[in-house]
Design a protein around this motif. Structure first.
Motif, PDB file in Angstrom:
ATOM      1  N   LEU A 474       0.819  -1.212   0.000  1.00 30.27           N
ATOM      2  CA  LEU A 474       0.000   0.000   0.000  1.00 30.27           C
ATOM      3  C   LEU A 474       0.858   1.270   0.000  1.00 30.27           C
ATOM      4  O   LEU A 474       0.367   2.365   0.263  1.00 30.27           O
ATOM      5  CB  LEU A 474      -0.949  -0.013   1.195  1.00 30.27           C
ATOM      6  CG  LEU A 474      -1.968  -1.166   1.181  1.00 30.27           C
ATOM      7  CD1 LEU A 474      -2.790  -1.197   2.451  1.00 30.27           C
ATOM      8  CD2 LEU A 474      -2.875  -1.086  -0.039  1.00 30.27           C
ATOM      9  N   ARG A 475       2.145   1.119  -0.281  1.00 33.38           N
ATOM     10  CA  ARG A 475       3.003   2.304  -0.347  1.00 33.38           C
ATOM     11  C   ARG A 475       2.576   3.204  -1.501  1.00 33.38           C
ATOM     12  O   ARG A 475       2.160   2.728  -2.544  1.00 33.38           O
ATOM     13  CB  ARG A 475       4.461   1.879  -0.595  1.00 33.38           C
ATOM     14  CG  ARG A 475       5.134   1.200   0.570  1.00 33.38           C
ATOM     15  CD  ARG A 475       6.542   0.773   0.170  1.00 33.38           C
ATOM     16  NE  ARG A 475       6.516  -0.238  -0.882  1.00 33.38           N
ATOM     17  CZ  ARG A 475       7.555  -0.539  -1.656  1.00 33.38           C
ATOM     18  NH1 ARG A 475       8.695   0.119  -1.521  1.00 33.38           N
ATOM     19  NH2 ARG A 475       7.459  -1.471  -2.570  1.00 33.38           N
ATOM     20  N   GLU A 476       2.713   4.493  -1.299  1.00 37.39           N
ATOM     21  CA  GLU A 476       2.501   5.430  -2.397  1.00 37.39           C
ATOM     22  C   GLU A 476       3.637   5.233  -3.400  1.00 37.39           C
ATOM     23  O   GLU A 476       4.787   5.034  -3.004  1.00 37.39           O
ATOM     24  CB  GLU A 476       2.571   6.876  -1.872  1.00 37.39           C
ATOM     25  CG  GLU A 476       1.256   7.594  -1.755  1.00 37.39           C
ATOM     26  CD  GLU A 476       0.385   7.578  -3.003  1.00 37.39           C
ATOM     27  OE1 GLU A 476       0.811   8.177  -4.012  1.00 37.39           O
ATOM     28  OE2 GLU A 476      -0.698   6.971  -2.977  1.00 37.39           O
ATOM     29  N   PRO A 477       3.338   5.285  -4.664  1.00 38.34           N
ATOM     30  CA  PRO A 477       4.428   5.176  -5.642  1.00 38.34           C
ATOM     31  C   PRO A 477       5.438   6.300  -5.441  1.00 38.34           C
ATOM     32  O   PRO A 477       5.063   7.434  -5.128  1.00 38.34           O
ATOM     33  CB  PRO A 477       3.712   5.336  -6.981  1.00 38.34           C
ATOM     34  CG  PRO A 477       2.305   4.953  -6.714  1.00 38.34           C
ATOM     35  CD  PRO A 477       2.032   5.357  -5.298  1.00 38.34           C
ATOM     36  N   THR A 478       6.713   5.958  -5.592  1.00 37.14           N
ATOM     37  CA  THR A 478       7.744   6.974  -5.403  1.00 37.14           C
ATOM     38  C   THR A 478       8.003   7.764  -6.677  1.00 37.14           C
ATOM     39  O   THR A 478       8.465   8.881  -6.626  1.00 37.14           O
ATOM     40  CB  THR A 478       9.069   6.333  -4.948  1.00 37.14           C
ATOM     41  OG1 THR A 478       9.388   5.263  -5.843  1.00 37.14           O
ATOM     42  CG2 THR A 478       8.949   5.798  -3.533  1.00 37.14           C
ATOM     43  N   HIS A 479       7.732   7.166  -7.794  1.00 39.65           N
ATOM     44  CA  HIS A 479       7.823   7.962  -9.015  1.00 39.65           C
ATOM     45  C   HIS A 479       6.892   7.448 -10.094  1.00 39.65           C
ATOM     46  O   HIS A 479       6.324   6.371  -9.975  1.00 39.65           O
ATOM     47  CB  HIS A 479       9.261   8.074  -9.518  1.00 39.65           C
ATOM     48  CG  HIS A 479       9.869   6.768  -9.925  1.00 39.65           C
ATOM     49  ND1 HIS A 479      10.339   5.853  -9.034  1.00 39.65           N
ATOM     50  CD2 HIS A 479      10.068   6.233 -11.157  1.00 39.65           C
ATOM     51  CE1 HIS A 479      10.821   4.807  -9.673  1.00 39.65           C
ATOM     52  NE2 HIS A 479      10.664   5.004 -10.970  1.00 39.65           N
ATOM     53  N   GLU A 480       6.755   8.302 -11.087  1.00 38.57           N
ATOM     54  CA  GLU A 480       5.785   8.035 -12.131  1.00 38.57           C
ATOM     55  C   GLU A 480       6.487   7.860 -13.461  1.00 38.57           C
ATOM     56  O   GLU A 480       7.391   8.609 -13.801  1.00 38.57           O
ATOM     57  CB  GLU A 480       4.811   9.218 -12.200  1.00 38.57           C
ATOM     58  CG  GLU A 480       3.653   8.996 -13.140  1.00 38.57           C
ATOM     59  CD  GLU A 480       2.615  10.113 -13.020  1.00 38.57           C
ATOM     60  OE1 GLU A 480       1.917  10.163 -11.989  1.00 38.57           O
ATOM     61  OE2 GLU A 480       2.527  10.922 -13.951  1.00 38.57           O
ATOM     62  N   ILE A 481       6.055   6.847 -14.190  1.00 37.07           N
ATOM     63  CA  ILE A 481       6.615   6.608 -15.509  1.00 37.07           C
ATOM     64  C   ILE A 481       5.526   6.918 -16.523  1.00 37.07           C
ATOM     65  O   ILE A 481       4.456   6.307 -16.491  1.00 37.07           O
ATOM     66  CB  ILE A 481       7.043   5.130 -15.661  1.00 37.07           C
ATOM     67  CG1 ILE A 481       8.134   4.791 -14.647  1.00 37.07           C
ATOM     68  CG2 ILE A 481       7.485   4.830 -17.083  1.00 37.07           C
ATOM     69  CD1 ILE A 481       8.290   3.307 -14.385  1.00 37.07           C
ATOM     70  N   GLU A 482       5.790   7.882 -17.373  1.00 35.93           N
ATOM     71  CA  GLU A 482       4.780   8.195 -18.382  1.00 35.93           C
ATOM     72  C   GLU A 482       5.037   7.383 -19.633  1.00 35.93           C
ATOM     73  O   GLU A 482       6.139   7.381 -20.169  1.00 35.93           O
ATOM     74  CB  GLU A 482       4.765   9.691 -18.705  1.00 35.93           C
ATOM     75  CG  GLU A 482       3.761   9.984 -19.820  1.00 35.93           C
ATOM     76  CD  GLU A 482       3.212  11.404 -19.803  1.00 35.93           C
ATOM     77  OE1 GLU A 482       2.881  11.888 -18.703  1.00 35.93           O
ATOM     78  OE2 GLU A 482       3.123  12.005 -20.887  1.00 35.93           O
ATOM     79  N   VAL A 483       4.020   6.685 -20.066  1.00 34.20           N
ATOM     80  CA  VAL A 483       4.132   5.901 -21.294  1.00 34.20           C
ATOM     81  C   VAL A 483       3.098   6.451 -22.265  1.00 34.20           C
ATOM     82  O   VAL A 483       1.898   6.259 -22.092  1.00 34.20           O
ATOM     83  CB  VAL A 483       3.877   4.408 -21.027  1.00 34.20           C
ATOM     84  CG1 VAL A 483       3.940   3.608 -22.323  1.00 34.20           C
ATOM     85  CG2 VAL A 483       4.882   3.864 -20.025  1.00 34.20           C
ATOM     86  N   GLN A 484       3.585   7.181 -23.249  1.00 34.51           N
ATOM     87  CA  GLN A 484       2.669   7.714 -24.252  1.00 34.51           C
ATOM     88  C   GLN A 484       2.446   6.653 -25.312  1.00 34.51           C
ATOM     89  O   GLN A 484       3.395   6.088 -25.852  1.00 34.51           O
ATOM     90  CB  GLN A 484       3.266   8.966 -24.883  1.00 34.51           C
ATOM     91  CG  GLN A 484       3.356  10.089 -23.878  1.00 34.51           C
ATOM     92  CD  GLN A 484       3.254  11.458 -24.534  1.00 34.51           C
ATOM     93  OE1 GLN A 484       2.913  11.567 -25.715  1.00 34.51           O
ATOM     94  NE2 GLN A 484       3.560  12.484 -23.782  1.00 34.51           N
ATOM     95  N   LEU A 485       1.191   6.398 -25.569  1.00 33.62           N
ATOM     96  CA  LEU A 485       0.837   5.445 -26.612  1.00 33.62           C
ATOM     97  C   LEU A 485       0.702   6.256 -27.892  1.00 33.62           C
ATOM     98  O   LEU A 485      -0.170   7.119 -28.001  1.00 33.62           O
ATOM     99  CB  LEU A 485      -0.467   4.736 -26.257  1.00 33.62           C
ATOM    100  CG  LEU A 485      -0.546   4.228 -24.808  1.00 33.62           C
ATOM    101  CD1 LEU A 485      -1.861   3.490 -24.574  1.00 33.62           C
ATOM    102  CD2 LEU A 485       0.636   3.332 -24.470  1.00 33.62           C
ATOM    103  N   THR A 486       1.604   5.994 -28.811  1.00 34.41           N
ATOM    104  CA  THR A 486       1.746   6.882 -29.959  1.00 34.41           C
ATOM    105  C   THR A 486       1.731   6.066 -31.248  1.00 34.41           C
ATOM    106  O   THR A 486       1.946   4.858 -31.234  1.00 34.41           O
ATOM    107  CB  THR A 486       3.070   7.664 -29.854  1.00 34.41           C
ATOM    108  OG1 THR A 486       4.095   6.769 -29.422  1.00 34.41           O
ATOM    109  CG2 THR A 486       2.983   8.795 -28.857  1.00 34.41           C
TER     110      THR A 486
END
Lengths: 599, 238, 190
Positions: A474-486
């Protein structure tokens, strides 16, 4: 090692199923081999064959001698050994879709040091089953999956199955083309819209003009024309025969029940390219599992089914009559059909096909450089609280006649990656040039998400999925990975973050990290995004019961986020499960690096 | 935790031992090719009828292609009057556009002329297929051509295709009978029926008009600067 | 405003009690079913436990019972001790398949109206008079004698006399639970 049951009649099969009742009900299709739960070692050969569907015969590739491949029934905790022999004249592979296992056993060539199985070679897979549920297996080489290399995996839980059913059937959906898949890809690349036989015509123009008015229709066509996009592009490939357990609509695969029984259908979308709307008219389905993971039971009348996903549903027919299992491809070019009946040979009514949706500008909401200039007269009046926070390259400069009057609290600050996913009350019906004239009417569905669900019927939404077992991390994510569907539809190049697989950078996370993956779909197509090796937890409004998924269907123009605990070290394929999208570049490496350096 | 580390370590050699390349997965992006006979038609006119053609094709991948264009005209009962060939390197520069560079060689009309070509080809907003080319001949003469066409779907199989082409020259080229400025404009309208995507017979009209000094030169040679023809032909591709 | 609500409620309750208003939900009940006030005679009746009363332990999980079969004799009184070891609200309800089907609709409505959540009972809402709600032609309470709701971690008792042999199931009618198999058989033994 495996037991074969040649020529087993259904009656015998059911008896047999009764005999091994302790190991769970075994579903036996006539003429199909079944590996009982006690079989822990088995041989599977991959070979070229011919398949006959509704009387038409074409080329195919089988695993274990049948299409679909034999259903593998196992039990959680077992160690299984599978010897796969390649009898093709090209390399092959088998990927265990959704299973948690060591990378080299995952079966994706070019990843985790796994290499294709060469012609004549035998490769031995060996792994321990760390989970229960419905999964599937398929080739991960070239377009072999399209040719028939797919089968179901059913893993009984080590403990008590929270779901009880009297009957247990695998319902494996697939799409089959008599064309050579390589030819399909070539046609997609050399001739845009080759398979689209429902493009908008002059005839449509006049019909729309009559309904929506000439000005609105012209604006609509100009808007699409300006973007060089096609509002009818729902599926790239047509000409498919849609199959249930390898049977066409005329072949009519049948699941037998006695009135009052609970029938568990383990529905798998093993298609190469086809997203379905699935329903059983007259028979509500209680969804008990998604992607093999138990969910809080939810009763629905229909669901939209992304490629690679699985749903287990319970149906309880109480009457002695046939029900039609009906799965329409979202471009409505055909349907898969099966029958749930009290005996073989019964046929239920085949429902009328629903209208095909026309895409709208909302389905293009994430398109880079989307020019709202062409949305003349667009009424933003009801877009209160809309977050324009991140819109790259949007040009609002030329929006004549727009009513911004009541756009309170809007932040246009720094527009990149705008999130349209939660625009409560946004009224698209007031956007002329969007072909919304008959929204929800019987002859026209508007927008990708419009499945033509009749009023009062309940369609499953991702928001309904709630894990039966609480999430562990239940930890908050420490970082975000953006994956653009292109992608570039006109050239049939599909990419992640604008880069093809062979030119793209890998995604790297440290072992044990808790991360958020943010899918931003900039294209007009839905992409079923599949991560190997790990489940992602879908951020669907749940806090500690986010459903665990191995495929997440990201609708066009939408943002979908998932969380992930990177607890499986390795180098995992991460791709769109639409076969020709993956083949044309929509894949990357998701690398979970061991945390050795900092220790 | 220790177990996790152990697990992590034990997995290292399995996947980190070598640098991977995509080659093991889906083979290298395949080399594809296509050949489109866009127009192969009979033209009926007041004067001499002719056979005309316009062909294009390419071989390559997503980004780089070798591009081939050919067009020409031959009177039904005579020798080839016009025959142009282009061989270009074509490179994707954006979603809808390719930049192209290469050579053009006109076998007819005489004298045979070779040009350097630079241009672009692609789909403009509103789905116009556009080709724009700048030519410099072996003699240093500059000229340019702009061509646009559009597919209007009347039904899924019945398609009306308007075409427009204009040629410009920077200078007079005596031996080719062209003057400076706009040389000619060509407008066509073809209605095709796609029996299958790959094969479509069509009928239509084509109108060409020489302009300015080029028209004068034509008149001096006793030619009509205006040419209207009815056409029938086939469009097919592989 | 307050007064009118009260009045309306009272009127509705009166109508209900005089049986003038028939719940649309009842239309789904099988013939012979008396709707909400179940004709429990056919399935048995509530009883008081005595020291001699046999006790059967029932464990609830998500979403299942353990055991799944209860052997009883006609005329026998059984004390059920029902423990919910799961994380969701569950019901233990003795009835026929048709009664359960009818009750599932009522339970779904209670969930829709917030009287029940996936994990518990909203006592306040449950006590409210829901008679004015569309589709609920009676005061909606979960107070059937043949049923008990058990919240996660709780243990509850139900004493029941199985007067005569019948085809009975014990079931949880929380939405989806019955369908996914949270049901057991009552086996009448000779």
């Amino acid at each position: 090692m495996h037991k074969t049951l040649p020529g087993l009649s259904r009656r015998d099969a059911l008896k047999f199923a009764g005999a091994v009742g302790v190991a769970g009900v075994v579903t036996v299709y006539p003429g199909r081999r079944v590996f009982a739960a006690s079989d822990r070692s088995l041989d599977l050969a991959v070979e070229r064959t011919r398949i006959t569907i509704d009387g038409e015969t074409s080329n195919a590739i089988s695993i274990g001698g049948s299409i679909p491949a034999p259903t593998l029934r196992w039990r959680e905790g077992q160690e299984v050994v599978i010897h796969v022999t390649n009898r093709l004249d090209e390399g092959t592979s088998i990927h265990w879709h959704g299973l948690l296992l060591e990378g080299v056993m995952d079966g994706a060539p070019g990843f985790n040091n796994y290499r294709p199985i060469g012609p004549g070679e035998t490769y031995t897979y060996r792994f321990k089953l760390r989970q229960a549920g419905t999964y599937w297996y398929h080739s991960h080489s070239a377009s072999q999956e399209q040719e028939g290399m797919y089968g179901a995996i059913v893993i009984e839980p080590a403990g008590r199955d929270p779901v009880r059913a009297d009957r247990d059937y695998v319902v494996l959906l697939s799409d089959h083309t008599p064309e050579n898949p390589e030819n399909v890809l070539r046609k997609l690349k050399v001739s845009e819209g080759y398979y689209n036989n429902n493009r908008r015509t002059l005839v449509d123009f006049f019909q729309d003009a009559k309904r929506d008015g000439l000005g609105a229709t012209i604006n609509d066509r100009l808007a699409w024309g300006e973007m060089r996009m096609d509002a009818t592009d729902l599926a790239d490939v047509t000409g498919y025969q849609f199959l249930v357990n390898g049977k066409g609509p005329l072949d009519n695969w049948t699941a037998v029940y006695n009135p009052g029984e609970r029938v568990r259908l383990r529905i798998i979308n093993g298609s190469a390219m086809s997203i379905f709307d699935v329903r059983i008219p007259g028979l509500p389905m209680t969804v008990v599992s998604a992607d093999g993971q138990n969910v809080v039971p939810v009763k629905v009348d229909e669901f939209r089914f992304g490629v690679g996903e699985t749903y287990d549903v319970i149906v309880m027919p109480t009457e002695d009559k046939p029900f039609t299992f009906f799965a329409e491809s979202i471009d409505r070019t055909g349907f898969a059909r099966a029958t749930i009946a009290t005996r073989e040979g019964m046929e239920g009514e085949i429902p009328e096909q629903r209208p095909r949706a026309i895409l709208t500008m909302a389905d293009m909401a994430m398109a880079p450089g989307m020019d709202h200039g062409s949305m003349a007269g667009m009424d933003h009046g009801s877009m209160a609280g809309m977050d324009h926070g991140n819109m790259p390259g949007m040009d609002h400069s030329a929006m004549p006649g727009m009513d911004h009057g009541s756009m309170q609290g809007m932040d246009h600050g720094s527009m990149q990656g705008m999130d349209h996913s939660n625009m409560p009350g946004m009224d698209h019906s007031a956007m002329p040039g969007m072909s919304h004239g008959a929204a929800g009417s019987k002859d026209q569905a508007v927008g990708w998400a419009d499945a033509g669900t009749p009023p009062g019927a309940k369609a499953l939404s991702y928001a309904d999925l709630k894990a039966l077992v609480r999430n562990k991390d239940l930890r908050e994510p420490t970082h975000e990975i953006e994956v653009q569907l292109t992608g570039m539809m006109s050239r049939y190049i599909w990419t992640l973050n604008g880069q093809k697989f062979d030119e793209g950078a890998s995604i790297r996370v440290a072992y044990g990290d808790r991360v958020r993956i943010r899918f931003v779909n900039t294209t007009m197509m839905a992409h079923p995004m599949h991560l190997h090796g790990m489940f992602v937890e879908l951020e669907n409004g749940q806090t500690d019961r986010m459903p665990k998924k191995h495929v997440v269907l990201v609708p066009p123009g939408q943002v979908t986020t998932v969380q992930l605990t990177a607890d499986e070290p390795g180098e995992w394929p991460f791709h769109c499960h639409l076969l020709y999208h993956m083949a044309s570049g929509m894949m990357t490496r998701f690398i979970v690096e061991p945390h050795t350096a900092s220790l | 935790m220790a177990g996790a580390i152990l697990l992590a370590l034990s997995v290292v050699p399995a996947w980190a031992a070598e640098e991977h390349s995509a080659e093991q997965f889906h083979e290298e992006p395949p080399i594809l090719g296509t050949l489109l006979i866009d127009r192969f038609e009979h033209r009926w006119r007041d004067g001499e009828n002719s056979i005309d053609w316009d062909v294009q094709g390419w071989v390559g991948g997503d980004t780089n292609k070798v591009w081939f264009n050919a067009e020409g005209s031959k009177p039904v009962d005579g020798d080839v009057e016009e025959a142009e060939f282009q061989l270009l390197y074509s490179r994707m520069t954006s979603e809808f556009w390719d930049a192209q560079i290469g050579i053009r060689h006109d076998v007819r009309p005489q004298p045979q002329t070779t040009y350097g070509v630079i241009g672009f080809q692609g789909v403009a907003p509103y789905f116009f297929d556009v080709t724009a080319q700048l030519f410099v001949s072996e003699d240093g003469d500059f000229s340019a051509r702009l061509e646009a066409e559009y597919d209007l779907l009347i039904t899924q199989k019945l398609i009306l295709q308007p075409v427009a082409e204009v040629n410009v020259s920077a200078q007079r080229v005596q031996e080719l009978h062209i003057g400076p400025g706009f040389n000619d404009i060509e407008l066509g309208l073809r209605l095709r029926y796609e029996v299958v995507r790959e094969f479509a017979p069509y009928i239509g009209v084509n109108w060409e008009r020489k302009l300015g000094e080029t028209a004068d030169i034509a008149r001096d040679h006793g030619e009509d600067p205006s040419d209207l023809s009815l056409v029938a032909g086939v469009r097919f591709w592989f | 405003m307050r007064l009118s609500t009260h009045t309306l409620g009272a009127v509705a309750a009166l109508i209900t009690s005089t049986g003038l208003l028939v719940s649309p939900g009842l239309a789904f009940a099988a013939p012979g079913e008396a709707g909400h006030k179940h004709d429990t005679a056919a399935i048995g009746e509530p009883a008081k436990a005595t020291p001699k009363t046999r006790t059967i332990q029932i464990t609830m999980g998500d979403n299942f019972y353990e055991p799944e079969t209860i052997p009883v004799k006609a005329g026998e009184t059984v004390r059920f001790v029902i423990k919910n070891t799961g994380e969701f609200l569950h019901e233990f309800n003795i009835g026929t398949t048709a009664m359960h089907a009818a009750h599932q609709k009522e339970m779904a409505m209670m969930v829709d109206h917030g009287m029940l959540s996936a994990t518990g009972v909203d006592v306040k809402k449950m006590k409210m008079d829901h008679s004015t709600m569309p589709g609920m032609g009676h005061s909606m309470k979960h107070d059937d004698p043949n049923s008990v709701l058990v919240e996660p971690g709780q243990t509850k008792e139900l004493v029941w006399k199985f007067t005569k042999p019948a085809t009975l199931e014990f079931a949880c009618n929380m939405p989806g639970h019955y369908e996914s198999g949270m049901v057991g058989k009552v086996n009448f033994q000779r």
